[in-house]
Write an enzyme that holds these catalytic residues in place. Structure first.
Site, mmCIF file in Angstrom:
data_model
loop_
_atom_site.group_PDB
_atom_site.id
_atom_site.type_symbol
_atom_site.label_atom_id
_atom_site.label_comp_id
_atom_site.label_asym_id
_atom_site.label_seq_id
_atom_site.Cartn_x
_atom_site.Cartn_y
_atom_site.Cartn_z
ATOM 1 N N LEU A 112 0.844 -1.199 0.000
ATOM 2 C CA LEU A 112 0.000 0.000 0.000
ATOM 3 C C LEU A 112 0.879 1.248 0.000
ATOM 4 O O LEU A 112 1.681 1.457 0.918
ATOM 5 C CB LEU A 112 -0.919 0.013 1.223
ATOM 6 C CG LEU A 112 -1.843 -1.199 1.399
ATOM 7 C CD1 LEU A 112 -2.880 -0.916 2.485
ATOM 8 C CD2 LEU A 112 -2.537 -1.579 0.091
ATOM 9 N N ARG A 163 34.859 10.745 -5.297
ATOM 10 C CA ARG A 163 33.609 10.909 -6.040
ATOM 11 C C ARG A 163 33.416 9.764 -7.031
ATOM 12 O O ARG A 163 34.327 8.960 -7.229
ATOM 13 C CB ARG A 163 33.622 12.270 -6.733
ATOM 14 C CG ARG A 163 33.518 13.430 -5.733
ATOM 15 C CD ARG A 163 33.696 14.762 -6.419
ATOM 16 N NE ARG A 163 32.821 14.885 -7.584
ATOM 17 C CZ ARG A 163 33.064 15.664 -8.629
ATOM 18 N NH1 ARG A 163 34.158 16.409 -8.665
ATOM 19 N NH2 ARG A 163 32.218 15.714 -9.628
ATOM 20 N N ARG A 202 1.531 14.993 5.603
ATOM 21 C CA ARG A 202 2.334 15.415 6.759
ATOM 22 C C ARG A 202 3.834 15.480 6.468
ATOM 23 O O ARG A 202 4.594 16.041 7.241
ATOM 24 C CB ARG A 202 2.059 14.486 7.957
ATOM 25 C CG ARG A 202 0.715 14.744 8.600
ATOM 26 C CD ARG A 202 0.369 13.676 9.613
ATOM 27 N NE ARG A 202 0.006 12.423 8.953
ATOM 28 C CZ ARG A 202 -0.163 11.250 9.581
ATOM 29 N NH1 ARG A 202 0.009 11.178 10.890
ATOM 30 N NH2 ARG A 202 -0.510 10.175 8.922
ATOM 31 N N THR A 237 -7.588 1.559 4.307
ATOM 32 C CA THR A 237 -6.641 0.490 3.954
ATOM 33 C C THR A 237 -7.336 -0.720 3.316
ATOM 34 O O THR A 237 -6.752 -1.368 2.447
ATOM 35 C CB THR A 237 -5.814 0.056 5.180
ATOM 36 O OG1 THR A 237 -6.689 -0.065 6.323
ATOM 37 C CG2 THR A 237 -4.742 1.073 5.521
HETATM 38 C C1 UD1 Z 1 -2.792 1.746 10.217
HETATM 39 C C2 UD1 Z 1 -3.666 0.693 10.911
HETATM 40 C C3 UD1 Z 1 -3.357 0.714 12.411
HETATM 41 C C4 UD1 Z 1 -1.893 0.439 12.616
HETATM 42 C C5 UD1 Z 1 -1.038 1.447 11.846
HETATM 43 C C6 UD1 Z 1 0.404 1.041 11.900
HETATM 44 C C7 UD1 Z 1 -5.740 0.587 9.634
HETATM 45 C C8 UD1 Z 1 -7.152 0.970 9.570
HETATM 46 N N1 UD1 Z 1 -5.045 1.009 10.678
HETATM 47 O O1 UD1 Z 1 -3.192 3.016 10.723
HETATM 48 O O2 UD1 Z 1 -4.120 -0.286 13.066
HETATM 49 O O3 UD1 Z 1 -1.591 0.492 13.997
HETATM 50 O O4 UD1 Z 1 -1.419 1.457 10.458
HETATM 51 O O5 UD1 Z 1 1.214 2.015 11.299
HETATM 52 O O6 UD1 Z 1 -5.260 -0.137 8.746
HETATM 53 N N2 UD1 Z 1 -3.200 3.744 2.417
HETATM 54 C C9 UD1 Z 1 -3.576 3.689 1.098
HETATM 55 N N3 UD1 Z 1 -4.872 4.010 0.784
HETATM 56 C C10 UD1 Z 1 -5.791 4.349 1.696
HETATM 57 C C11 UD1 Z 1 -5.402 4.389 3.050
HETATM 58 C C12 UD1 Z 1 -4.087 4.087 3.368
HETATM 59 O O7 UD1 Z 1 -2.764 3.373 0.235
HETATM 60 O O8 UD1 Z 1 -6.928 4.605 1.318
HETATM 61 C C13 UD1 Z 1 -1.810 3.392 2.766
HETATM 62 C C14 UD1 Z 1 -1.035 4.577 3.321
HETATM 63 O O9 UD1 Z 1 -0.362 5.243 2.292
HETATM 64 C C15 UD1 Z 1 -0.086 3.900 4.278
HETATM 65 C C16 UD1 Z 1 -0.846 2.689 4.762
HETATM 66 O O10 UD1 Z 1 -1.844 2.440 3.805
HETATM 67 O O11 UD1 Z 1 1.098 3.459 3.627
HETATM 68 C C17 UD1 Z 1 -1.460 2.892 6.153
HETATM 69 O O12 UD1 Z 1 -2.392 3.927 6.137
HETATM 70 P P1 UD1 Z 1 -2.504 5.009 7.288
HETATM 71 O O13 UD1 Z 1 -3.594 5.925 6.949
HETATM 72 O O14 UD1 Z 1 -1.162 5.585 7.543
HETATM 73 O O15 UD1 Z 1 -2.948 4.084 8.513
HETATM 74 P P2 UD1 Z 1 -2.812 4.429 10.048
HETATM 75 O O16 UD1 Z 1 -3.850 5.378 10.441
HETATM 76 O O17 UD1 Z 1 -1.415 4.749 10.374
HETATM 77 CA CA CA Z 2 0.484 5.323 9.154
#
Ligand code: UD1
Ligand code: CA
Length: 455
Positions: free
Chosen positions: A10, A318, A17, A83
């Site tokens: 993903l 280099r 951020r 996700t």
């Molecule tokens: C997610 C987990 C959380 C975990 C944490 C660990 C979920 C709902 N939550 O939260 O339980 O503790 O990771 O770091 O899965 N992404 C996409 N498309 C989307 C949403 C996300 O590609 O629609 C990708 C993001 O780019 C990222 C990853 O999925 O690489 C995780 O998404 P993010 O929104 O960062 O999840 P967290 O809120 O951190």
């Molecule tokens: Ca995250």
């Protein structure tokens, strides 16, 4: 029979951020985009098929993620609905039919093969979902793993967790393995009735349990699951990566006096019995043979250092610098795209670029290969056992033969044959007593000026 596996990476996030002109997964760790680290760990875990879920900078991300030994396909997630929604963007790949589906994040570059293999093992043992978790003293922001009698009951996102659930310190690293034959039907059942209104992949645990399946968590070190959301976390991940790589090199026989001041690139290759002094920086593409010494405050990139050679202190190698065995490149010297022959010495304050320096040749202090005419680069060829006197300029294209001697302070514009001496400087003349005459004259003139300005 070996189980087939599709990894889904993903990487569709907006990286808001990071406050960056590019997707966060393109930001480097150890000099290489973080997503490339993820891909390498997948390869090390023996995974041969990967689906990338991309959004921002899709083309650039796909380019750096590609690997020769792996089939990599790409899917665009145009809307960012969570996700689970992201995994479904690669639904066509899942439908191809795999035993195992492994979901990983492009922004979690410290993951190694071991937890990925452990998660797949959990599937082979009959579980439907295996989540990679970690114990932490600061669980804020992570999904919490609710485990009862060894079974994973649910994952609760921070925003949806009760007071009691927030006290749980066993957290979701975000990475998980899913039974490939059930993955699509399980994920399609996930809804978005939660605090963020997103389709959470983490809900797959409750969906699987409700369908009579089983879910477990396997623990991995917290450092392997560090995710990158902003530049401070990027630096934190870099620090962990550097520590890990230094440690690997030291236990393989490389000495470092102050390892915390040595910075490595993903492909830095250093042989046994090399000594790295403090404050040395390696860019990509450096190989160092055994017995070499890299003295303090040196910067190397795209360079090869032969066995027993010494570099620095304060040297800059280099791309294309190739130092032969037992050669020396000393303080305040820069070498670019140049061969330094075995046992040759380039000891002080020198620039050698686009050049060949033969074995055992001595390059005097302050020598410059003038390789650039403002438009083109030209080559300087210096033979073996030659001697270039200090403060000489070798104006390329030019050659100095074996055993030749260039007088110090020369500007060499014509080829010097083997064993010849070349003087390329003005003749010195001596005028006896003249300095005294001049000095007295200047003093008299100065006194005269002072007198007239006082009047
Ligand atoms: C997610 C987990 C959380 C975990 C944490 C660990 C979920 C709902 N939550 O939260 O339980 O503790 O990771 O770091 O899965 N992404 C996409 N498309 C989307 C949403 C996300 O590609 O629609 C990708 C993001 O780019 C990222 C990853 O999925 O690489 C995780 O998404 P993010 O929104 O960062 O999840 P967290 O809120 O951190
Ligand atoms: Ca995250």
């Amino acid at each position: 029979m070996e189980r087939s596996c599709l990894a889904i990476v993903l990487a569709a996030g907006e990286s808001t951020r990071m406050k960056s002109s590019m997707s966060k997964v393109l930001h480097p760790i150890g000099g290489r985009p973080m997503i490339a680290h993820v891909m390498e760990s997948l390869a090390e875990a023996g995974i041969s098929a990967t689906a990338l879920v991309l959004g921002r900078d899709a083309e650039a991300v796909e380019k750096v993620a590609r690997r020769d030994e792996m089939a990599v396909s790409s899917y665009l997630q145009t809307e960012r609905l969570g996700t689970a929604h992201a995994v479904l963007a690669a639904g066509a790949a899942i439908a191809d039919g795999y035993d195992d589906i492994l979901v990983v994040f492009g922004d979690t570059p410290l993951i190694t093969a071991a937890p990925l293999l452990a998660a797949r093992k959990g599937l082979a043992e009959g579980n439907d979902v295996v989540v990679i978790g970690f114990e932490t003293t600061s669980p804020t922001g992570y999904g919490r793993l609710i485990v009862e009698n060894g079974a994973l009951v649910a994952i609760r996102e921070e925003k949806d967790a009760s007071e009691a659930e927030r006290k749980i310190t066993y957290c979701n690293g975000g990475l998980m393995a899913i039974d490939g034959r059930k993955a699509l039907s399980l994920i399609e059942k996930i809804g978005n009735a939660n605090a963020k209104g997103e389709y959470y992949l983490t809900d797959i645990v409750e969906v699987a349990n409700a369908a009579g399946g089983s879910a477990i968590a396997v623990a991995a070190p917290e450092t392997e699951l560090m995710g990158c959301n902003n530049r401070a976390e990027l630096a934190g991940i870099e620090a962990v990566w550097q520590r890990r790589r230094r440690h690997e090199l030291m236990v393989s026989g490389v000495s470092m006096i102050a390892p915390e001041t040595v910075f490595l690139a993903y492909d830095t290759a250093i042989a046994q019995d090399v000594l790295i002094e403090p404050n040395v920086v390696f860019g990509p593409g450096v190989t160092i043979e055994s017995g070499a010494v890299i003295h303090a405050f040196s910067h190397l990139e795209g360079a090869h250092v032969g066995a027993g050679a010494t570099v620095g202190p304060y040297a800059r190698l280099r791309p294309g610098a190739n130092l032969g065995p037992d050669s020396k490149v000393g303080n305040f010297c820069e070498v670019k795209k140049a061969e330094i022959g075995a046992g040759a010495k380039v000891n002080h304050l020198t620039y050698i670029g686009d050049a060949f320096v033969g074995a055992k040749t001595n390059i005097g202090a302050g020598t410059i290969t003038c390789n650039y005419d403002g438009v083109n680069k030209h080559i300087t060829q210096i033979g073996a056992n030659a001697f270039i006197g200090s403060n000489s300029s070798l104006v390329a294209p030019v050659s100095v033969g074996d055993g030749a001697l260039v007088a110090s302070g020369s500007v060499i514009t014509d080829d010097v044959p083997a064993d010849a001496v070349a003087f390329g400087r003005a003749h010195q003349t001596i005028k006896p007593g003249r300095a005294k005459v001049l000095r007295e004259q200047y003093l008299a003139e100065k006194a005269e000026r002072k007198k007239s300005s006082a009047e």
